[in-house]
Design a protein around this motif. Structure first.
Motif, mmCIF file in Angstrom:
data_model
loop_
_atom_site.group_PDB
_atom_site.id
_atom_site.type_symbol
_atom_site.label_atom_id
_atom_site.label_comp_id
_atom_site.label_asym_id
_atom_site.label_seq_id
_atom_site.Cartn_x
_atom_site.Cartn_y
_atom_site.Cartn_z
ATOM 1 N N SER A 181 0.733 -1.131 0.048
ATOM 2 C CA SER A 181 -0.061 -0.146 0.054
ATOM 3 C C SER A 181 0.878 1.498 -0.061
ATOM 4 C CB SER A 181 -0.904 0.059 1.231
ATOM 5 O OG SER A 181 -1.630 -1.224 1.236
ATOM 6 N N ILE A 182 1.954 1.280 0.861
ATOM 7 C CA ILE A 182 2.953 2.227 0.866
ATOM 8 C C ILE A 182 3.556 2.550 -0.468
ATOM 9 C CG2 ILE A 182 4.861 3.274 1.977
ATOM 10 C CD1 ILE A 182 4.129 1.901 4.561
ATOM 11 N N LEU A 183 3.703 1.596 -1.258
ATOM 12 C CA LEU A 183 4.461 1.627 -2.444
ATOM 13 C C LEU A 183 3.803 2.272 -3.439
ATOM 14 C CD1 LEU A 183 6.899 1.041 -4.222
ATOM 15 C CD2 LEU A 183 6.041 -1.318 -4.471
ATOM 16 N N PHE A 184 2.336 1.665 -3.438
ATOM 17 C CA PHE A 184 1.477 2.323 -4.491
ATOM 18 C C PHE A 184 1.098 3.761 -4.334
ATOM 19 C CE2 PHE A 184 0.370 -2.357 -5.708
ATOM 20 C CZ PHE A 184 0.310 -2.296 -7.128
ATOM 21 N N ALA A 185 1.002 4.131 -2.945
ATOM 22 C CA ALA A 185 1.049 5.397 -2.681
ATOM 23 C C ALA A 185 2.019 6.226 -3.310
ATOM 24 C CB ALA A 185 0.640 5.546 -1.157
ATOM 25 N N ALA A 186 3.039 5.697 -2.792
ATOM 26 C CA ALA A 186 4.299 6.769 -3.077
ATOM 27 C C ALA A 186 4.301 6.745 -4.911
ATOM 28 C CB ALA A 186 5.583 5.887 -3.030
ATOM 29 N N VAL A 187 3.985 5.883 -5.608
ATOM 30 C CA VAL A 187 3.975 5.945 -6.894
ATOM 31 C C VAL A 187 3.025 6.914 -7.349
ATOM 32 C CG1 VAL A 187 3.485 4.537 -9.050
ATOM 33 C CG2 VAL A 187 5.015 3.575 -7.343
ATOM 34 N N GLU A 188 1.559 6.777 -6.608
ATOM 35 C CA GLU A 188 0.661 7.679 -7.018
ATOM 36 C C GLU A 188 1.053 8.928 -6.740
ATOM 37 O OE1 GLU A 188 -4.239 8.308 -5.602
ATOM 38 O OE2 GLU A 188 -2.907 6.367 -5.304
ATOM 39 N N VAL A 189 1.593 9.452 -5.617
ATOM 40 C CA VAL A 189 1.874 10.944 -5.357
ATOM 41 C C VAL A 189 3.104 11.354 -6.470
ATOM 42 C CG1 VAL A 189 3.278 12.079 -3.862
ATOM 43 C CG2 VAL A 189 1.459 10.732 -2.956
ATOM 44 N N GLY A 190 3.835 10.290 -6.673
ATOM 45 C CA GLY A 190 4.851 10.595 -7.929
ATOM 46 C C GLY A 190 4.271 10.884 -9.181
ATOM 47 N N VAL A 191 3.080 10.140 -9.361
ATOM 48 C CA VAL A 191 2.648 10.515 -10.878
ATOM 49 C C VAL A 191 1.823 12.064 -10.761
ATOM 50 C CG1 VAL A 191 0.695 9.819 -12.344
ATOM 51 C CG2 VAL A 191 2.181 8.246 -11.269
ATOM 52 N N PHE A 192 1.212 12.246 -9.593
ATOM 53 C CA PHE A 192 0.499 13.394 -9.574
ATOM 54 C C PHE A 192 1.539 14.735 -9.430
ATOM 55 C CE2 PHE A 192 -2.965 11.472 -6.553
ATOM 56 C CZ PHE A 192 -3.689 10.899 -7.686
ATOM 57 N N THR A 193 2.753 14.370 -8.753
ATOM 58 C CA THR A 193 3.781 15.450 -8.860
ATOM 59 C C THR A 193 4.353 15.607 -10.195
ATOM 60 O OG1 THR A 193 4.571 14.520 -6.727
ATOM 61 C CG2 THR A 193 6.224 15.962 -7.935
ATOM 62 N N ALA A 194 4.359 14.566 -11.002
ATOM 63 C CA ALA A 194 4.680 14.717 -12.444
ATOM 64 C C ALA A 194 3.503 15.597 -13.135
ATOM 65 C CB ALA A 194 4.843 13.505 -13.051
ATOM 66 N N ILE A 195 2.284 15.216 -12.906
ATOM 67 C CA ILE A 195 1.177 15.835 -13.583
ATOM 68 C C ILE A 195 1.444 17.440 -13.329
ATOM 69 C CG2 ILE A 195 -1.192 16.194 -13.597
ATOM 70 C CD1 ILE A 195 -1.529 13.307 -13.242
ATOM 71 N N PHE A 196 1.772 17.699 -12.042
ATOM 72 C CA PHE A 196 1.660 19.243 -11.782
ATOM 73 C C PHE A 196 2.956 19.840 -12.371
ATOM 74 C CE2 PHE A 196 -0.870 17.899 -7.707
ATOM 75 C CZ PHE A 196 -1.936 17.944 -8.408
ATOM 76 N N ALA A 197 4.279 19.129 -12.427
ATOM 77 C CA ALA A 197 5.347 19.564 -12.902
ATOM 78 C C ALA A 197 5.182 19.850 -14.260
ATOM 79 C CB ALA A 197 6.692 18.513 -12.602
ATOM 80 N N VAL A 198 4.136 19.219 -15.052
ATOM 81 C CA VAL A 198 3.900 19.546 -16.635
ATOM 82 C C VAL A 198 3.511 20.944 -16.854
ATOM 83 C CG1 VAL A 198 2.408 19.000 -18.263
ATOM 84 C CG2 VAL A 198 3.690 17.205 -17.091
ATOM 85 N N ALA A 199 2.873 21.404 -15.974
ATOM 86 C CA ALA A 199 2.477 22.924 -16.115
ATOM 87 C C ALA A 199 3.576 23.921 -15.419
ATOM 88 C CB ALA A 199 1.143 23.023 -15.352
ATOM 89 N N LEU A 250 -6.290 9.435 -10.423
ATOM 90 C CA LEU A 250 -5.576 9.892 -11.569
ATOM 91 C C LEU A 250 -6.319 10.915 -12.650
ATOM 92 C CD1 LEU A 250 -2.659 9.709 -13.135
ATOM 93 C CD2 LEU A 250 -3.485 7.646 -14.226
ATOM 94 N N PHE A 251 -7.406 10.226 -13.071
ATOM 95 C CA PHE A 251 -8.254 11.167 -13.882
ATOM 96 C C PHE A 251 -8.599 12.487 -13.278
ATOM 97 C CE2 PHE A 251 -12.482 12.411 -15.425
ATOM 98 C CZ PHE A 251 -12.213 12.391 -16.747
ATOM 99 N N ALA A 252 -8.834 12.371 -11.996
ATOM 100 C CA ALA A 252 -9.136 13.777 -11.159
ATOM 101 C C ALA A 252 -7.898 14.625 -11.069
ATOM 102 C CB ALA A 252 -9.634 13.414 -9.785
ATOM 103 N N ALA A 253 -6.769 14.193 -11.074
ATOM 104 C CA ALA A 253 -5.593 15.004 -11.122
ATOM 105 C C ALA A 253 -5.383 15.676 -12.233
ATOM 106 C CB ALA A 253 -4.304 14.203 -10.826
ATOM 107 N N ALA A 254 -5.637 14.975 -13.454
ATOM 108 C CA ALA A 254 -5.598 15.591 -14.753
ATOM 109 C C ALA A 254 -6.669 16.738 -14.955
ATOM 110 C CB ALA A 254 -5.754 14.466 -15.978
ATOM 111 N N VAL A 255 -7.873 16.584 -14.307
ATOM 112 C CA VAL A 255 -8.712 17.218 -14.609
ATOM 113 C C VAL A 255 -8.531 18.666 -13.656
ATOM 114 C CG1 VAL A 255 -11.278 17.967 -14.083
ATOM 115 C CG2 VAL A 255 -10.596 15.817 -14.974
ATOM 116 N N PHE A 256 -8.109 18.332 -12.394
ATOM 117 C CA PHE A 256 -7.438 19.506 -11.400
ATOM 118 C C PHE A 256 -6.390 20.337 -12.208
ATOM 119 C CE2 PHE A 256 -4.663 20.942 -8.079
ATOM 120 C CZ PHE A 256 -5.576 21.551 -7.438
ATOM 121 N N SER A 257 -5.520 19.626 -12.700
ATOM 122 C CA SER A 257 -4.565 20.451 -13.400
ATOM 123 C C SER A 257 -4.883 21.437 -14.590
ATOM 124 C CB SER A 257 -3.351 19.427 -14.042
ATOM 125 O OG SER A 257 -2.258 20.152 -14.620
ATOM 126 N N LEU A 258 -5.741 20.728 -15.151
ATOM 127 C CA LEU A 258 -6.340 21.779 -16.313
ATOM 128 C C LEU A 258 -7.236 22.968 -15.662
ATOM 129 C CD1 LEU A 258 -7.625 19.108 -18.806
ATOM 130 C CD2 LEU A 258 -5.735 20.688 -19.201
#
Length: 545
Positions: free
Chosen positions: A13-31, A119-127
């Motif tokens: 669970s911790i590993l998946f949470a870390a990966v998820e946070v990493g993906v969100f971080t990358a989404i925000f870094a895109v902008a 993940l979908f919500a993070a993309a919408v939030f970024s937009l």
């Protein structure tokens, strides 16, 4: 065996949470991955370095003005003083994007239990965070105090959704410590909404339980870390000075953030459409307690904006009162919370089995809607990639958009190498990154407006002295040199300027341009004061590039 299985599940669970946070971080870094310095980084990181090392640009007017973000400067000051400002900016950016990712995940977790949905919500939030704001607020960007405050506000929203109002209050207090306005408004709304929930018997908060009481008191104490410095800079200042400073701040300097009549119509329209869209989505979804708690805060933020609009209608009747109130950024919280509410509602709507069912046709319809949103996000990411420093050398930082960036960087490099650290400079009105690049004090910069009332008025006077044709802030030159040699010398004498950096076009009206210490294709550096008998036509003896 059971213990091993539990540990495995926890690790997984911790590993998946870390990966998820990493993906969100990358989404925000895109902008947010713009070349440094970004819009406000020259302001915040220069202040942070100076707060840790007061000798750095020690005679700069702006850097010596009152500070309202002491916690940020305290935490980032050692970093900004020990490495280059660009390195500090990138470290701070990644820390900010990571904090936003953690805060966002905490906010949506109770409402979106699926990783795919989040993940979908993070993309919408970024937009939505970029395209639904009305007053120019942003969450995802450079390194500054409010990014960390917003991360904590998102986490506080998540605690409110869970019905843990005391913890939401505590997190808002930490946010206030970083940024008095971002966190302070959230703290205010959480307090009001929590009290209203108690009054309607929709929630129970045991104020005298030790943990709850500790959170309430802790929130107030933490908030004071940010509120006290912001309040202290106005203590002992007369009401007249405060009123004048508020008018300068709201009307002259930041009307695009604070004064509704100055907002762009297209931004207001998009914001209102987003509010109506949220209303439609909420009406289409079945009632859910947790979602309603979160959206009450979003609605409260929207009502706060509405109160700001109503207040602005009395500008002509009571300008001092209106400006004094509008300087507190009434529209900022809605700009940040509306995208959060929108991304949750849209995700729940699209993935709702009750609305779309599970037939093949309904699944195709849902897939189509998801594909449309992700296509928009992909297209936007391609657009954003044009300013990623690793992919392009053509894009300039947003703080340099009003100057010839390459030439200005060259001039600033020469200044670093050839002038004294105590030399003070007159700079072009559009220059925002001179402190960052030249690391020399300047008389005044349009971007670097102080926070305390006395310094705000002095800032305005310096702007008028250096750039105004007619004594107003509406009719200004690009450079003090355009106003003539006598005006230039007088300003240099009044403010202790040793050099002026000016566009070469500033001297087109002079039959004999003054001798330069350095020049390149777009800018010239001139020692002050200018002596008439030292002016020549060729600029002989000039270091040039």
């Amino acid at each position: 065996m059971k213990g091993k299985g539990t540990r495995y599940q926890n690790t997984r669970s911790i590993l998946f949470a870390a990966v998820e946070v990493g993906v969100f971080t990358a989404i925000f870094a895109v902008a947010g991955a713009w070349p440094a310095p970004d819009v406000n980084e020259g302001y915040y990181l220069a202040k942070a370095r100076h707060s840790f090392n007061p000798e750095w640009c020690g005679n700069d007017f702006f850097l010596n003005s009152g500070e309202a973000h002491g916690l940020f400067f305290y935490l980032l000051g050692p970093l900004a003083a020990s490495v280059s400002l660009s390195t500090a900016a990138w470290v701070g950016r990644w820390a900010g994007w990571l904090a936003l990712a953690v805060g966002f995940r905490h906010a949506v977790w109770p409402l979106l239990p699926s990783r795919i949905h989040r993940l979908f919500a993070a993309a919408v939030f970024s937009l939505a965070a970029r395209y639904t704001t009305m007053a120019g607020e942003w969450l995802i960007g450079g390194c500054e105090a409010k990014v960390f405050a917003w991360a904590l506000v998102l986490a506080a929203w998540g605690e409110a959704v869970r019905g843990r109002w005391a913890f939401a209050w505590l997190l808002s207090g930490v946010a206030t410590a970083f940024h008095p306005l971002v966190g302070g408004w959230m703290m205010t709304l959480i307090g009001l909404v929590a009290i209203s929930q108690i009054g309607r018997n929709q929630t129970r908060i045991g104020f005298f339980k030790p943990l709850v009481l500790a959170c309430v008191i802790g929130g107030v104490c933490l908030a004071s870390i940010g509120l006290w410095p912001a309040m202290k800079i106005s203590i002992g200042v007369s009401a007249d000075v405060r009123n004048q400073a508020a008018a300068v701040y709201v009307v002259d300097r930041l009307p695009h953030h604070l004064l509704p009549r100055s907002f762009q119509e297209v931004l207001v329209a998009r914001h209102l459409l987003a509010i109506m869209f949220c209303g439609c989505l909420y009406a289409a979804l079945p009632y859910e307690v947790k979602r309603s708690r979160g959206l009450i805060l979003v609605l409260a933020a929207v009502l706060l904006s509405f109160a700001g609009f109503v207040m602005s209608l009395f500008e002509s009747l009571a300008p001092s009162f209106v400006y004094g109130m509008l300087r507190f950024y009434w529209f900022r919280l809605a700009d940040g919370l509306l995208p959060l509410g929108l991304c949750v509602l849209l995700t729940q709507f699209i993935f709702s089995a009750q609305l779309f069912g599970s037939s093949v046709q309904q699944t195709l319809r849902r897939t189509f809607l998801v594909a449309v949103v992700l296509a928009f996000f992909t297209y936007d990411s391609v657009i954003q990639s044009k300013h990623w420093p690793l992919l392009t050398d053509d894009c300039i930082s947003r703080s340099d958009k009003l100057i010839e960036a390459d030439s200005c960087v060259d001039v600033c490099q020469w200044i670093q190498e050839e002038t004294s650290p105590t030399d003070c400079f007159l700079t072009p009105r559009g220059a925002s990154s001179f402190l960052w690049r030249a690391q020399r004090p300047e008389v005044v910069a349009w971007k670097n407006v102080p926070q305390d009332p006395v310094s705000i008025l002095e800032w305005r006077q310096r702007i008028i002295d250096c750039f105004s044709y007619d004594g107003t802030i509406k009719n200004m030159a690009r450079s003090t040199c355009v106003l003539g040699v006598s005006r230039l010398n007088r300003v240099a004498d009044d403010y202790g300027a040793n050099f002026v950096v000016a566009p070469r076009k500033s001297f087109v009206a002079m039959p004999r341009p003054p001798k330069a210490a350095y020049k390149n294709s777009n800018y010239v550096v001139i020692k002050l004061p200018i002596q008439e008998h030292h002016v020549n036509d060729e600029g002989s003896g000039v270091a040039t590039k």
